[in-house]
Scaffold this motif. Structure first.
Motif, PDB file in Angstrom:
ATOM      1  N   VAL A 196       0.848  -1.196   0.000  1.00 57.67           N
ATOM      2  CA  VAL A 196       0.000   0.000   0.000  1.00 57.67           C
ATOM      3  C   VAL A 196       0.881   1.242   0.000  1.00 57.67           C
ATOM      4  O   VAL A 196       0.640   2.202  -0.736  1.00 57.67           O
ATOM      5  CB  VAL A 196      -0.960   0.003   1.204  1.00 57.67           C
ATOM      6  CG1 VAL A 196      -1.773   1.297   1.234  1.00 57.67           C
ATOM      7  CG2 VAL A 196      -1.894  -1.197   1.154  1.00 57.67           C
ATOM      8  N   THR A 197       1.914   1.223   0.830  1.00 60.55           N
ATOM      9  CA  THR A 197       2.872   2.331   0.829  1.00 60.55           C
ATOM     10  C   THR A 197       3.545   2.458  -0.526  1.00 60.55           C
ATOM     11  O   THR A 197       3.674   3.562  -1.077  1.00 60.55           O
ATOM     12  CB  THR A 197       3.930   2.126   1.924  1.00 60.55           C
ATOM     13  OG1 THR A 197       3.280   2.090   3.197  1.00 60.55           O
ATOM     14  CG2 THR A 197       4.952   3.248   1.916  1.00 60.55           C
ATOM     15  N   ALA A 198       3.956   1.342  -1.100  1.00 58.14           N
ATOM     16  CA  ALA A 198       4.671   1.372  -2.379  1.00 58.14           C
ATOM     17  C   ALA A 198       3.814   1.952  -3.490  1.00 58.14           C
ATOM     18  O   ALA A 198       4.243   2.863  -4.215  1.00 58.14           O
ATOM     19  CB  ALA A 198       5.151  -0.028  -2.745  1.00 58.14           C
ATOM     20  N   PHE A 199       2.593   1.442  -3.666  1.00 58.10           N
ATOM     21  CA  PHE A 199       1.812   1.905  -4.817  1.00 58.10           C
ATOM     22  C   PHE A 199       1.199   3.282  -4.616  1.00 58.10           C
ATOM     23  O   PHE A 199       0.851   3.956  -5.585  1.00 58.10           O
ATOM     24  CB  PHE A 199       0.769   0.875  -5.269  1.00 58.10           C
ATOM     25  CG  PHE A 199      -0.394   0.610  -4.355  1.00 58.10           C
ATOM     26  CD1 PHE A 199      -1.337   1.573  -4.063  1.00 58.10           C
ATOM     27  CD2 PHE A 199      -0.582  -0.669  -3.827  1.00 58.10           C
ATOM     28  CE1 PHE A 199      -2.440   1.294  -3.252  1.00 58.10           C
ATOM     29  CE2 PHE A 199      -1.673  -0.962  -3.019  1.00 58.10           C
ATOM     30  CZ  PHE A 199      -2.607   0.036  -2.723  1.00 58.10           C
ATOM     31  N   SER A 200       1.085   3.712  -3.356  1.00 59.84           N
ATOM     32  CA  SER A 200       0.518   5.046  -3.124  1.00 59.84           C
ATOM     33  C   SER A 200       1.561   6.149  -3.187  1.00 59.84           C
ATOM     34  O   SER A 200       1.253   7.282  -3.582  1.00 59.84           O
ATOM     35  CB  SER A 200      -0.202   5.093  -1.775  1.00 59.84           C
ATOM     36  OG  SER A 200       0.712   4.924  -0.692  1.00 59.84           O
ATOM     37  N   GLN A 201       2.793   5.854  -2.827  1.00 58.78           N
ATOM     38  CA  GLN A 201       3.787   6.908  -2.688  1.00 58.78           C
ATOM     39  C   GLN A 201       4.843   6.933  -3.793  1.00 58.78           C
ATOM     40  O   GLN A 201       5.647   7.868  -3.862  1.00 58.78           O
ATOM     41  CB  GLN A 201       4.478   6.790  -1.327  1.00 58.78           C
ATOM     42  CG  GLN A 201       3.515   7.007  -0.168  1.00 58.78           C
ATOM     43  CD  GLN A 201       4.207   7.087   1.181  1.00 58.78           C
ATOM     44  OE1 GLN A 201       5.425   7.107   1.267  1.00 58.78           O
ATOM     45  NE2 GLN A 201       3.414   7.123   2.238  1.00 58.78           N
ATOM     46  N   THR A 202       4.863   5.946  -4.672  1.00 58.88           N
ATOM     47  CA  THR A 202       5.860   5.927  -5.732  1.00 58.88           C
ATOM     48  C   THR A 202       5.431   6.827  -6.886  1.00 58.88           C
ATOM     49  O   THR A 202       4.325   6.702  -7.411  1.00 58.88           O
ATOM     50  CB  THR A 202       6.101   4.499  -6.240  1.00 58.88           C
ATOM     51  OG1 THR A 202       6.494   3.668  -5.143  1.00 58.88           O
ATOM     52  CG2 THR A 202       7.197   4.481  -7.300  1.00 58.88           C
ATOM     53  N   ASP A 203       6.312   7.710  -7.272  1.00 63.55           N
ATOM     54  CA  ASP A 203       6.065   8.653  -8.363  1.00 63.55           C
ATOM     55  C   ASP A 203       6.629   8.060  -9.660  1.00 63.55           C
ATOM     56  O   ASP A 203       7.837   7.907  -9.807  1.00 63.55           O
ATOM     57  CB  ASP A 203       6.744   9.980  -8.028  1.00 63.55           C
ATOM     58  CG  ASP A 203       6.426  11.078  -9.027  1.00 63.55           C
ATOM     59  OD1 ASP A 203       5.885  10.775 -10.114  1.00 63.55           O
ATOM     60  OD2 ASP A 203       6.737  12.250  -8.721  1.00 63.55           O
ATOM     61  N   PHE A 204       5.748   7.736 -10.590  1.00 65.36           N
ATOM     62  CA  PHE A 204       6.159   7.141 -11.862  1.00 65.36           C
ATOM     63  C   PHE A 204       6.190   8.155 -13.001  1.00 65.36           C
ATOM     64  O   PHE A 204       6.319   7.761 -14.166  1.00 65.36           O
ATOM     65  CB  PHE A 204       5.207   5.995 -12.245  1.00 65.36           C
ATOM     66  CG  PHE A 204       5.185   4.847 -11.281  1.00 65.36           C
ATOM     67  CD1 PHE A 204       6.175   3.887 -11.293  1.00 65.36           C
ATOM     68  CD2 PHE A 204       4.155   4.721 -10.349  1.00 65.36           C
ATOM     69  CE1 PHE A 204       6.155   2.817 -10.405  1.00 65.36           C
ATOM     70  CE2 PHE A 204       4.121   3.666  -9.455  1.00 65.36           C
ATOM     71  CZ  PHE A 204       5.122   2.715  -9.483  1.00 65.36           C
ATOM     72  N   ARG A 205       6.057   9.420 -12.696  1.00 71.77           N
ATOM     73  CA  ARG A 205       6.004  10.401 -13.779  1.00 71.77           C
ATOM     74  C   ARG A 205       7.280  10.407 -14.603  1.00 71.77           C
ATOM     75  O   ARG A 205       7.226  10.545 -15.836  1.00 71.77           O
ATOM     76  CB  ARG A 205       5.702  11.792 -13.201  1.00 71.77           C
ATOM     77  CG  ARG A 205       4.254  11.917 -12.693  1.00 71.77           C
ATOM     78  CD  ARG A 205       3.971  13.245 -12.047  1.00 71.77           C
ATOM     79  NE  ARG A 205       4.701  13.394 -10.775  1.00 71.77           N
ATOM     80  CZ  ARG A 205       4.506  14.407  -9.939  1.00 71.77           C
ATOM     81  NH1 ARG A 205       3.603  15.346 -10.220  1.00 71.77           N
ATOM     82  NH2 ARG A 205       5.200  14.477  -8.814  1.00 71.77           N
ATOM     83  N   GLY A 206       8.415  10.236 -13.967  1.00 66.29           N
ATOM     84  CA  GLY A 206       9.667  10.137 -14.715  1.00 66.29           C
ATOM     85  C   GLY A 206       9.745   8.878 -15.553  1.00 66.29           C
ATOM     86  O   GLY A 206      10.330   8.879 -16.647  1.00 66.29           O
ATOM     87  N   ASP A 207       9.153   7.796 -15.070  1.00 68.33           N
ATOM     88  CA  ASP A 207       9.145   6.527 -15.809  1.00 68.33           C
ATOM     89  C   ASP A 207       8.352   6.650 -17.101  1.00 68.33           C
ATOM     90  O   ASP A 207       8.721   6.064 -18.126  1.00 68.33           O
ATOM     91  CB  ASP A 207       8.543   5.415 -14.956  1.00 68.33           C
ATOM     92  CG  ASP A 207       9.273   5.200 -13.644  1.00 68.33           C
ATOM     93  OD1 ASP A 207       9.712   4.080 -13.383  1.00 68.33           O
ATOM     94  OD2 ASP A 207       9.395   6.159 -12.858  1.00 68.33           O
TER      95      ASP A 207
END
Length: 274
Positions: A196-207
């Motif tokens: 839950v922490t991983a998918f809520s807080q990871t920013d993929f905009r650079g990806d």
């Protein structure tokens, strides 16, 4: 049982059906590879090699205490690709799984990848922040983690109703709801909460900017879990060669409720890129 070892020596389960061009599926939270059985069977019968794995901490894979972050998830996918010596792959990621296939491309490039499919994906950025004002409030994710800690079984039972839209009139069988509950309860509590922490807080905009392969983005327009407006709609504008389609009245779990349409859309995409 088919397994491989990751770079940190964690044993991961996978299934590998059919032969032909490989299509590698990454599942959503809090499920495992079994969520893909209809798609795996359909594509294998259609002349493709369909592969899916249980993310670390879920299903039949080992349940380590560490490694619940997207760089590690992407490394786990790389380990599977290396183990099977796959090339010319199409990556398919659902919900949180859309994040790890996107991170794989960002970290390891597209030399072995032909195409990408994102289904109700958490990309590009789920969390509401000052520079992402349309995201979801962190209090929502804290509430999920509190619910899991307090009474995971009851939380999951209620969650699967919203997952498939059964709480808003979507028709789904008791068997599907029961199977999803049982799959979710196989996962470790640690993994379930940490993700839950991983998918809520990871920013993929650079990806998103690093994705250069043809990309198909599919989403239900009645998704109560990962709202279309804060995810796929934005991602489609950030990926260079992306096409976007929404399913009318589709819930988050449209992999089940709209399986026939999804199978045909996947097949059409594969036939276009190969």
């Amino acid at each position: 049982m088919s397994t491989f070892k990751t770079q940190d020596n964690i044993e991961i389960y996978y299934k590998d059906w059919g032969s032909g061009k490989p299509v590698l599926f990454s599942h959503g939270w809090p499920l495992d590879a079994d969520m893909w059985d209809v798609q795996l069977n359909f594509l294998a019968e259609s002349g493709y090699r369909a592969i899916a794995f249980d993310r670390r901490g879920f299903g039949r894979s080992e349940q380590p205490w560490q490694g619940y972050d997207y760089d590690t998830f992407a490394a786990d996918i790389k380990a599977l690709i290396d183990h099977l010596d796959l090339d010319d792959i199409t990556l398919v990621g659902f919900s949180m799984g859309g994040g790890d296939v996107s991170r794989y491309l960002a970290n390891y490039g597209s030399d072995r990848v032909r195409g990408l499919v994102l289904l109700a994906s958490v990309t590009p950025y789920f969390l509401k922040t000052a520079d992402n004002p349309n995201g979801v409030e962190n209090a929502v994710f804290n509430g999920i983690k509190e619910g899991l800690c307090d009474d995971r079984a009851q939380f999951v039972r209620e969650f699967v109703n919203a997952f498939y839209g059964a709480n808003v009139g979507q028709r789904v069988s008791d068997g599907v709801l029961e199977q999803s509950f049982n799959i979710a309860m196989l996962a470790s509590l640690k993994a379930t909460i940490a993700c839950v922490t991983a998918f809520s807080q990871t920013d993929f905009r650079g990806d998103m900017a690093k994705i250069t392969v043809p990309t198909l983005i599919l989403h239900g327009d009645n998704d109560q879990i990962v709202p279309f407006e804060v995810s796929s709609k934005i991602a489609a504008g950030m990926i260079k060669d992306a096409s976007l389609k929404s399913y009318a009245n589709g819930p988050h779990g449209f992999v089940v409720t709209h399986k026939t349409a999804l199978n045909q859309d996947l097949l059409a995409f594969l036939q276009r890129i190969y």
